[in-house]
Enzyme design. Structure first.
Site, mmCIF file in Angstrom:
data_model
loop_
_atom_site.group_PDB
_atom_site.id
_atom_site.type_symbol
_atom_site.label_atom_id
_atom_site.label_comp_id
_atom_site.label_asym_id
_atom_site.label_seq_id
_atom_site.Cartn_x
_atom_site.Cartn_y
_atom_site.Cartn_z
ATOM 1 N N SER A 32 64.899 122.707 82.188
ATOM 2 C CA SER A 32 63.682 120.884 83.058
ATOM 3 C C SER A 32 62.406 120.881 82.260
ATOM 4 C CB SER A 32 63.958 121.722 84.745
ATOM 5 O OG SER A 32 63.457 123.043 85.069
ATOM 6 N N PHE A 34 59.749 118.312 79.344
ATOM 7 C CA PHE A 34 60.192 117.815 79.410
ATOM 8 C C PHE A 34 61.441 117.090 78.543
ATOM 9 C CE2 PHE A 34 55.481 118.542 79.722
ATOM 10 C CZ PHE A 34 55.355 117.932 80.250
ATOM 11 N N GLY A 35 61.769 117.602 77.476
ATOM 12 C CA GLY A 35 63.135 117.135 77.084
ATOM 13 C C GLY A 35 64.457 117.323 77.798
ATOM 14 N N GLU A 194 40.779 124.655 76.018
ATOM 15 C CA GLU A 194 40.752 123.639 77.396
ATOM 16 C C GLU A 194 40.506 125.542 78.229
ATOM 17 O OE1 GLU A 194 43.748 120.371 77.342
ATOM 18 O OE2 GLU A 194 43.915 121.943 77.380
ATOM 19 N N ASP A 332 60.842 122.127 72.403
ATOM 20 C CA ASP A 332 60.536 123.029 70.813
ATOM 21 C C ASP A 332 60.981 124.145 69.991
ATOM 22 O OD1 ASP A 332 57.780 122.633 72.408
ATOM 23 O OD2 ASP A 332 57.451 123.916 73.880
ATOM 24 N N ALA A 343 54.736 117.571 74.193
ATOM 25 C CA ALA A 343 55.343 117.118 75.258
ATOM 26 C C ALA A 343 56.308 116.021 75.050
ATOM 27 C CB ALA A 343 54.503 117.173 76.514
ATOM 28 N N GLN A 344 55.288 115.113 73.673
ATOM 29 C CA GLN A 344 56.031 114.124 73.277
ATOM 30 C C GLN A 344 56.779 114.056 72.157
ATOM 31 O OE1 GLN A 344 56.224 110.688 73.946
ATOM 32 N NE2 GLN A 344 54.646 110.531 75.359
#
Length: 487
Positions: A32, A34-35, A194, A332, A343-344
């Site tokens: 579930s 991004f892909g 980050e 991934d 993510a893209q």
């Protein structure tokens, strides 16, 4: 009534609606993220039934996990319910469970949730199970240095980070206080940068003045990486800009430093010149590597496909397995043309696989030949990493941007891909609170968040309970009227 008549009367009539359901193309999606989610949404108008199998109840916006770990966002803001997202997509259903087997020959997927085992058949399969944290063969590091891949990881890290300050407030030994207020982030990629930046801001701004016996600003944040530069995927100038900003915030950047051992009290590091040294630190964060889902190995063994060092499957140009045009691997888990694990790539791969499936189904329905598949082409929308409030780096093709403008771009892009209006709204409010004041609204912690990982090391050694097998229900709701499907 004769026996033959009785037999006929007990046979259910195959109505047109039932016949359509029986013969509808069934697409199973594993994952579930991004892909998986974007593939499911792409099929919302297709003449197919979609079953999404996921081991969590939510869609995780993983790039913002570090903000959950440092108290900026709540987990609900970046992890909306998958069922609620797909609630109005009436050709889609969700099955909760972790997939532990895929049978390519019989076209079935086996998943398990608690003691229940479910077998689901498919006509087309999209595998988007993602990746987990890699400790490069040292999995025991996970007990002392959580990764940044799940909500559990982020909540545990929040507990460890905030808890370290509270423990230091109670300590009297200067050496113990120094160890408690030393935070080590392993891995200087986007996540590590980050995370280090936000821990520094938390110590220097949010917690400043909240303790009576320690100064939170005395906390030491160390960013370690075996690589020779910060942000290896980015241009050198952007990595240097990020490093300069972090150093201005007080982050100690140590490059060419490989972690060779790690325990509850610190870690052992080997420098590029061969020097071995010890860093005492209570809190460690691991963001140094990823490993694809073990399902990649399962698929490779059955299809003859190769896998790379990270466990990703080498797929065909149309993202399918060799010899299995009905099985797509995206995100991934797949390896193709050295595409990055961002993510893209997963979003575009999921949408591409869904379109290929829909085009094939429509061609069959129209009695036409299935169209030839065009190779998957990735459109690079650039890479971004935030360093601190009002500071980020961005690279879009040859264009390199740093500072406030890059930070605004980062905010807009991430806000765009958060799923759901409510999540976007609450995220904006949380960002306004965190970035334009010293406050953070999600600093609550519990002991259970910290202790859960240790407990799991014991529970995973238990013998599994025998699980009954069940068969997944047919996705009949796709052809039922709205009111009837909700009864």
């Amino acid at each position: 009534m004769s026996a033959s008549n009785a037999a006929v009367s007990n046979t259910p009539e195959l109505t047109p609606a039932l016949a359509q359901r029986v013969h509808r193309h069934h697409v199973v999606i594993i994952g579930s993220g991004f892909g998986g989610l974007f593939a499911a949404k792409q099929l919302r108008k297709a003449n197919v039934d979609v079953t999404l199998i996921a081991k969590t109840t939510h869609h995780l916006f993983q790039p913002l996990l570090y903000q959950v770990a440092t108290g900026i966002l709540s987990e609900g803001e970046i992890a909306p319910s998958t069922r609620l997202i797909l609630k109005d997509q009436h050709n889609a259903s969700v099955i909760l469970g972790e997939v532990n087997a895929i049978d390519l020959e019989n076209k079935t997927v086996t998943s398990q949730f608690l003691e229940r085992v479910t077998e689901t058949s498919y006509d087309s399969l999209i595998v988007a199970a993602g990746a987990g944290q890699s400790y490069f063969g040292n999995d025991h590091f996970a007990e002392y240095a959580p990764g940044m891949k799940t909500i559990d990881d982020a909540l545990e890290l929040r507990g460890r980070i905030i808890g370290a300050f509270d423990q230091a407030e109670l300590a009297t030994d200067p050496a113990e206080i120094e160890k408690l207020l030393t935070f080590v982030v392993v891995g200087a990629g986007p996540t590590g940068v980050e995370m280090a930046g936000q821990i520094a801001e938390l110590a220097n701004k949010t917690l400043d003045g909240t303790f009576r016996h320690i100064d939170s600003r005395s906390a030491k944040v160390i960013l370690l990486d075996a690589a020779p530069k910060v942000l290896p995927p980015f241009a050198d100038s952007l990595g240097q800009s990020a490093a300069k900003r972090l150093e201005k915030m007080g982050v100690d950047i140590q490059l060419g430093a490989m972690v060779t051992d790690l325990d509850a009290h610190g870690l052992t590091v080997k420098d590029s010149d061969g020097t071995v040294r010890r860093i005492s630190a209570k809190t460690k964060v691991w963001s140094a590597g990823v490993a694809a889902s073990p399902l990649g190995k399962t698929l490779a063994e059955q299809s003859g496909a190769e896998i790379d060092r990270a466990g990703r499957v080498l797929v065909n140009k149309d993202l399918t397995l060799p010899g299995h045009p009905e099985v797509f691997v995206v995100g991934d888990m797949m390896s193709l043309d050295k595409l990055p694990g961002v993510a893209q790539v997963a979003i575009q791969g999921g949408r591409y696989a869904a379109r290929v499936i829909e085009d094939g189904v429509e061609a069959v329905r129209a009695g036409k030949d299935v169209p030839e598949r065009t190779p998957f082409k990735y459109f690079d929308k650039g890479s971004m990493a935030t360093v601190s409030r009002f500071s980020a780096v961005a690279q879009v093709g040859p264009i390199k941007i740093t500072g406030f403008i890059a930070w605004v771009m980062w905010l807009l892009v991430h806000l765009l891909y958060i799923v759901g209006f409510r999540s976007r709204l609450t995220t904006v409010i949380s960002w306004l609170t965190a970035f334009f004041s010293k406050g953070r609204g999600q600093l609550a912690i519990t002991e259970q968040q910290v202790d859960a990982r240790r407990a799991m090391f014991y529970f995973t050694g238990n013998d599994p309970v025998a699980a009954p097998e069940v068969t997944a229900p047919e996705p009949e709701f796709a052809t039922l009227p709205l009111q009837e499907s909700r009864r």
